[in-house]
Design a protein around this motif. Structure first.
Motif: not given
Length: 537
Positions: A36, A61, A63, A251
Motif C-alpha cells: 500500500t 499503492q 491492495k 488493512y
C-alpha cells in the motif's frame, strides 16, 4: 489484461516485508509484491541471463481485493486506482506493518511542538543537528511509558534507545515516568542499566499516577507525591514524549477477512494457537510474518522473515498430488448445504459448479465428516464409515467382583493417543475394560460414533481432545463439547446418566494424567453400575 503469475505473493511494505523481498532467492520464487506504500524499488534479477522477465514484479499503492483457491493454486485479485488485476500464485506471505496510536488522550495532553509521540521523535533523531530548533531552550525531557496500561517491551526499548542518543548528543536531563516496567525481552535489562549509568532518571508509580498539567506554551508539568518520602514534587518538562499502542492496521483486518484467517484477541492475522508458530496460519500456504502477526521488535521481524523463507521451501517440497488422509465429497450425495464450507477450519472447501475439497489444503481433521448431514464425505483410500464402533469385548469379572466397566475412549491422534502410549511406557495402571478409538481430531467424533459406542456394550464413553488453543484445527474441543451437549439432552429419556459421557482435554506428554483420568472414570462407572436402558412404554 494478462493475469500475473508467480510462485509467491508478498503483501506489505515494512521492515519484515523488505527483508523477505531482498533475501528470497530468485531461483526459488517468482515474486509478486503488493504494497500500500511506495514499495522497495526492487532491482534484483535472476541468475539466468536468458530469463525473459525480472524475478520480481512490484506493485505499489495496491491492495488485495479478493482471493479464491488453495495452496499451490491461489487466485488473488489486486486493485490499484480502481483497476483490478488478477494474480495466480502458489503461496502468500502477509507482512503488513503495524499501526501506532499515540496515547495523548490517555494522559490528557494535546500534540504541540513540546509534546510529541515516540514515533515522531524517532523520525527526527537521525536528522537532528546540534543547532536544530527542536532543542532550542530545552533542558529537560520526560518520557511517559506504561502509566495508563502495561508497558510494551518494544516501545520501552525504543524509548531507552532514544534516551541514550539524546543523553550522548545533547546532555539533556531525561526522566522516564513509568508504571510496571517490563524488561524481560532480550537485551532490555542491559539497556535499562545502560540508561541509568548514562544519567537517565526513572520515576516509578506503583499505586498512583502523576497529575499532568499542560502549560500555555505547550510544555508539561508533572506533580506527584514521592512514594518513599511522602513529599510533594513538581517536575517541569520542556519536551514530553508520549508512548504508543501498537495495533494491527485496518488493512490487516481486511486481509484477515479476505483470506479467512483466524485472528488473535488483538486482531493480528495469526490465531493464538501453538501450532501456528512461528509464521503459519490456519490456511496452508498463507504465512504471517513480522508485525502482521504480533507486536515485534526489529530483530524479531527479521527472524520472522527468515522463518517465512524456510517455510516457503518446505511448502514447495510437499508433493502436490498427495491425497492420503484427505477428505473427499461424494457428489451424488452432496446437496450443497455448505455445512462443510462453513465449518472447515482450514478453508479447504471450494464451491464452484460442485462442492469439492482441495487435497493440498485439507489437514484431514475429519470435522466435515462428522458434521455432514448427508454422510457425503469420507477419507480418500479408506473404507467408508458410518460412525460405527467395534463392540467392546465381554469381560468376565474375577471371582469376588461383580462388574468391570467397558469404556470407549475416543482419542485425538495429536494428543490423547500420545498420552496413552506414554502411560503404557511408564507402566501406569489403566482400567481393564477400556478400548481406544483413535480419531484425527476431537471434533471428528460424530453423534453416530457416540451412540454406536453405547450400542456396542460400552458402559461409559470419553472424548479426549487437545486443550483449547492447542488443537491443530482450533475448534476440535468445542465441537466435541457441542456433540456431548446434544446427546445429553436425550439421555434422561432413555435412562442414561449424564456422567456416562464426558470430555477431557490432554496433551501428548500427559501420560500420568491420561491414566488418572481413565481410572477416575472407571471408579465413577463402578458406582453407577452396568448400563441399563429404560424399556419404552
Amino acid at each position: 489484461m494478462v493475469p500475473l503469475t508467480g510462485k509467491t505473493l508478498l503483501i506489505g511494505s515494512g521492515a519484515c516485508a523488505r527483508r523477505i523481498a531482498e533475501d528470497i532467492p530468485a531461483q526459488d520464487s517468482d515474486l509478486i509484491v503488493a504494497s500500500t506504500g511506495a514499495g522497495f524499488g526492487l532491482s534484483k534479477t535472476p541468475d539466468s541471463k536468458d530469463a525473459a522477465e525480472e524475478w520480481a514484479k512490484e506493485f505499489t499503492q495496491t491492495k488485495v481485493h479478493s482471493c479464491r483457491g488453495a495452496v499451490g493454486d491461489f487466485k488473488v485479485a489486486l486493485t490499484r486506482n480502481g483497476e483490478i488485476r488478477t494474480a495466480a500464485v502458489d503461496q502468500i506471505i502477509i507482512a503488513e506493518d503495524e499501526k501506532r496510536i499515540a496515547n495523548f488522550s490517555s494522559y490528557g495532553l494535546t500534540r504541540t511542538d513540546r509534546v510529541m509521540a515516540l514515533s515522531e521523535l524517532k523520525e527526527l533523531l537521525p536528522e537532528i543537528s546540534e543547532d536544530d530548533r527542536l532543542f532550542s531552550g530545552i533542558k529537560t525531557v520526560a518520557f511517559l511509558v506504561g502509566l495508563d496500561a502495561e508497558s510494551n517491551p518494544v516501545i520501552l526499548e525504543e524509548i531507552m534507545q532514544a534516551c541514550l542518543k539524546l543523553q550522548a548528543d545533547y546532555m539533556l536531563k531525561i526522566y522516564i515516568l513509568t508504571g510496571n516496567l517490563k524488561v524481560a525481552a532480550n537485551g532490555l535489562e542491559k539497556l535499562y542499566r545502560d540508561t541509568k549509568d548514562a544519567g537517565v532518571v526513572y520515576i516509578k508509580f506503583n499505586q498512583t499516577r502523576p497529575d499532568i498539567f499542560q502549560i500555555g506554551d505547550g510544555s508539561v508539568c508533572f506533580e506527584f507525591t514521592d512514594e518513599i518520602t511522602g513529599n510533594l514534587l513538581k517536575l517541569p518538562a520542556d519536551l514530553t514524549i508520549v508512548d504508543e499502542k501498537i495495533v494491527p492496521s485496518e488493512y490487516a483486518a481486511d486481509l484477515a477477512r479476505i483470506f479467512e484467517l483466524e485472528e488473535d484477541l488483538n486482531g493480528f492475522v495469526q490465531g493464538d494457537n501453538v501450532h501456528r508458530l512461528t509464521v503459519f496460519t490456519n490456511r496452508k500456504g498463507i504465512l504471517a510474518a513480522g508485525s502482521a502477526r504480533s507486536v515485534q521488535s526489529l530483530p524479531d521481524q527479521f527472524a520472522d522473515a527468515d522463518n517465512a523463507l524456510l517455510a516457503l521451501r518446505n511448502i514447495a517440497k510437499q508433493p502436490a498430488d498427495q491425497t492420503a488422509d484427505k477428505a473427499q465429497i461424494e457428489n451424488g450425495k452432496c446437496v450443497r448445504c455448505l455445512t462443510c464450507y462453513r465449518l472447515c477450519p482450514y478453508r479447504a472447501i471450494q464451491v464452484n459448479a460442485r462442492v469439492s475439497i482441495a487435497p493440498a489444503a485439507c489437514e484431514g481433521c475429519g470435522i466435515c465428516l462428522a458434521e455432514c448431514p448427508r454422510g457425503a464425505i469420507n477419507f480418500v483410500d479408506q473404507p467408508k464409515t458410518s460412525g460405527s464402533v467395534a463392540p467392546a469385548a465381554e469381560i468376565i469379572p474375577p471371582s469376588g467382583e461383580s462388574f468391570i466397566p467397558n469404556i470407549t475412549a475416543f482419542c485425538c491422534s495429536r494428543s490423547a493417543v500420545g498420552a496413552a502410549q506414554l502411560a503404557v511406557c511408564m507402566g501406569e495402571k489403566l482400567p481393564r475394560g477400556f478400548q481406544i478409538v483413535e480419531v484425527p481430531c476431537g471434533g471428528s467424533v460424530s453423534l453416530s460414533h457416540i451412540l454406536s459406542a453405547f450400542k456396542s456394550n460400552s458402559d461409559g464413553v470419553m472424548i479426549l481432545t487437545c486443550h483449547e488453543g492447542n488443537c491443530h484445527s482450533e475448534m476440535g474441543p468445542r465441537y466435541a463439547q457441542q456433540r456431548i451437549e446434544q446427546i445429553l439432552a436425550h439421555f434422561r429419556s432413555i435412562g442414561l446418566e449424564d456422567d456416562r459421557l464426558v470430555k477431557k482435554t490432554l496433551a501428548s506428554n500427559m501420560g500420568v494424567e491420561f491414566a488418572k483420568t481413565l481410572v477416575e472414570f472407571e471408579k465413577q462407572l463402578l458406582e453407577m453400575g452396568p448400563i441399563r436402558l429404560k424399556s419404552g412404554k
